[in-house]
Design a protein around this motif. Sequence first.
Motif: not given
Length: 909
Positions: A793-806, A869-873, A893-896
């Motif tokens: 996130d450009e304001v908050f920085g990197p946010l790590v998410l986790f949960g049920l997948g598939g 910081p280039q790791l966008a997603e 992985v997406r880079l910017l």
Amino acid sequence: MTDDVLTRPPVHALLADGTMVCIRPARRSDHEQLHGLYEEMSPENLRLRFFAASRRSAALAADRACGPARPGYRALVAEIADRIIGLAEYGVTDSQDTAEYGVTDAEHTAEISIAVADGLHHRGVGTLLVEHLVSAARAEGITAFTADALSENHEVLRLFADLGLRTARRFDGPEVRCTIALDESDTYLTAVEERGRAADVASLRPLLRPDTVAVVGAGRKAGSVGRAILHQLHAGDYTGRLFAVNPGAHAILGVPSYPSVSALPATPDLAVLAVPAAALADTAEECGKAGVRALLVVSSGLDAAQSDALLTACRAHGMRMVGPNCLGISNTDPALRLDATFAARHPRPGTAGIAVQSGGVGIALLDGLSRLGIGVSSFASLGDKYDVSGNDMLQWWESDGRTDLALLHLESFGNPRAFSRTARRVTRRMPVLTVDAGRTDAGRRAAASHTAAAATRTMTRGALFTQAGITATHSCGELLETAALMHSQPLPAGSRVAVVTNAGGAGVLAADACAEAGLTLPAPTPELVDDLLAVLPAGAAVGNPVDATAAVTEEQLTACVDRIMRYGGIDAVLVALVPTAVAAATGDDLIRALTHAAPGSRPKPVAAVRLEQGLPVELLPAEGGGTVPAYAEPQAAARALAHAARRAAWLARPAGTVPVLDDVDTARAHAVVDTYLEENPDGGWLAPRVCAELLDCYGIPQLPWAWADTEDDAVLAADRLRGADGRVVMKGHWPGLLHKSAQHAVHLDLRGDHQVRAAFRDLETRFAGLLTGVVLQPLAPRGTELFAGVVQDEVFGPLVLFGLGGTATEVLSDHAARLAPLTDHDVHDLITAPRCAPLLFGAHGGGPVDLTGLERLLLRLSRMASDLPQLAEADFNPVLATPGGVTVLDARVRLLPRRPQDPYLRRLR
């Protein structure tokens, strides 16, 4: 210096005494000033700087700082009002003296030097410059500084020692060589944070404790904002000197008035600007030239050019500013009595600090806290928040000696990571409460990947508040309800609540409210049942709730509550009361059963619910001092108790640490990213080979795979990858493909060469013109499919998410999030927060998955996001978790192209 360094914009920061300075790269045009900086030094200071009182060395130093751009060299200057007061520089050397810190490559070491103008020592100029050099050096891959100094140069040696970085000294006769490791330790961040806090508080004194105030734009007729603020200051008995600025009046409301700021008989510490937007910049400039140190700008309606001009004037003259477009500020200290707002009433003095962006919310909180009797220590309506922010106010309250409760209503965050560090520290000293504004999906940004789709601003803010220990409420009413409890009652040790009532129906409502708020109502032990029955009237039902019946007397209810308070299996008591004719006839006041106790005699919180109460929450005075909160609705009392229980749990848990990871190759990761962005300047999604290489740099486990361009290559790859059961999976690939299952670009359970060939032909036919190749993997074993990802996130920085997948990850939305870098506690919270967590711990007899491996995966993902910081997603879905291990089955992985930003570097907005 490289050309990009020379063109970087200047930043403003604060010295130890609160003075504002500009930090910027040295320019060729600075030569005369830099030469003068050295020329004006005393012979003794020249000797300490150059080891000899050499004017020739001074000239060479100025030449070097202002010379042509060259790699590995950087020079920064500090200036006040266009006067250079300090210089710090580094240059890459071939020194090998840093081996003890693991630095053996000369290109990772730089030699540093510092010069500060005579008369400006001991104000933090050199330290601030070095902090900015440290940030720049880290971004350029430099891992250590070296510096030579005379052993008698105590000032510079103390500067290096106090930085908070690991420093070694080697003495050689009269000289000492210092080696400073530039590792990113929490010790250094804490030291920078403490220096920043002291400087910030010093800079806010003219704003929040001014000796002289001038209101610029106070009208002679009623109805203007300026006149209203002047009235509040005058009627509120402000103890300092007060002036009005109006060219058409000699006095307004009995306050002396002057035609301009420059005509005032004394220079104001604080100027309140209530002038048209078009005149703001010129008025601010006049204030700055007159020596004003702080501005409160209540005017609104600025366009972009007017905004820039206003902030430029503030920065040029070192003035802190609240606003524009705000309600004002207040400090109720009896020694000051500053009410520079246009609220209808003066706030009641007290101990709650308030910072809001909305003036309307500010008025509601001022009135609510005053009505409750909590009162206000200081208040700031931040408005459009050009300068002073919630972070500034938290640091002020931490230091003012009057505030024990902080209330925030912030619609935006300028630097959330710095705010989070400040809040984590302040929240351990006092409750910090906020209204979580803007929770709907209306602000959700469009997203392509699972990770970005899950990462709403609500989730991001929630992560910030949770990790920082901030109590987040959903409305101003809930904020005041919670503040009333935390102000008046001790924190509960847990979430176990006993409900006591004199009416069964009210008890049921209260019990339901507690359960809905996440509180538990444990059944009483037989011993407690007997104890309560002995003091309650006949017919009482002693469960949880305890129905004391309408016949209960004040004395009996007091004994009941006291016995529950002594019981170890309960953390809080909620008493739901309704008025009855029985109590009225006997003259009993059941509320007195709660308020009779002296302050501190009850170690657990107690809250009352009075269904007939007109106000949502009141604080009832207790005998001997103190108060007890009373609520009109049981839901409000339960919510407040739940917030208090969560705060107690957060305080009881030690501060988390970011674990040190082995097998991480950050240098190779940077090389992978740099190479990709050189070939793809606009960024994009990584091809499978590059993606796998990046994950390998961080030791992230991946299922074996192979790439195939042709049908024959696919058959050969399948033969190599087949497991014991001989089955493989084939996934089509082309640039930009994210959801393979949704595009039907996946073939599962392929057996034998014939099926592999048929699957390849199918993908090749259906996606002709798109398909660039296929990925083959062995068919994964059965396990729990999870999801892990990162959004930068450009304001908050990197946010790590986790949960049920598939394939149903977005439909079920069973995700939790935390801001990176993750601590050990954050990882535990991430794993236990989703609804699917019981599956991971062996629910339904399946046995627990490899939780240690899952923790490692999330920590390594967090490290990757923090490093790059280039790791966008990053989108890992599915992640297969089994008792035997954790493996990423599919990764995107997406880079910017983004520059690294140091969120903790001391600088103003």
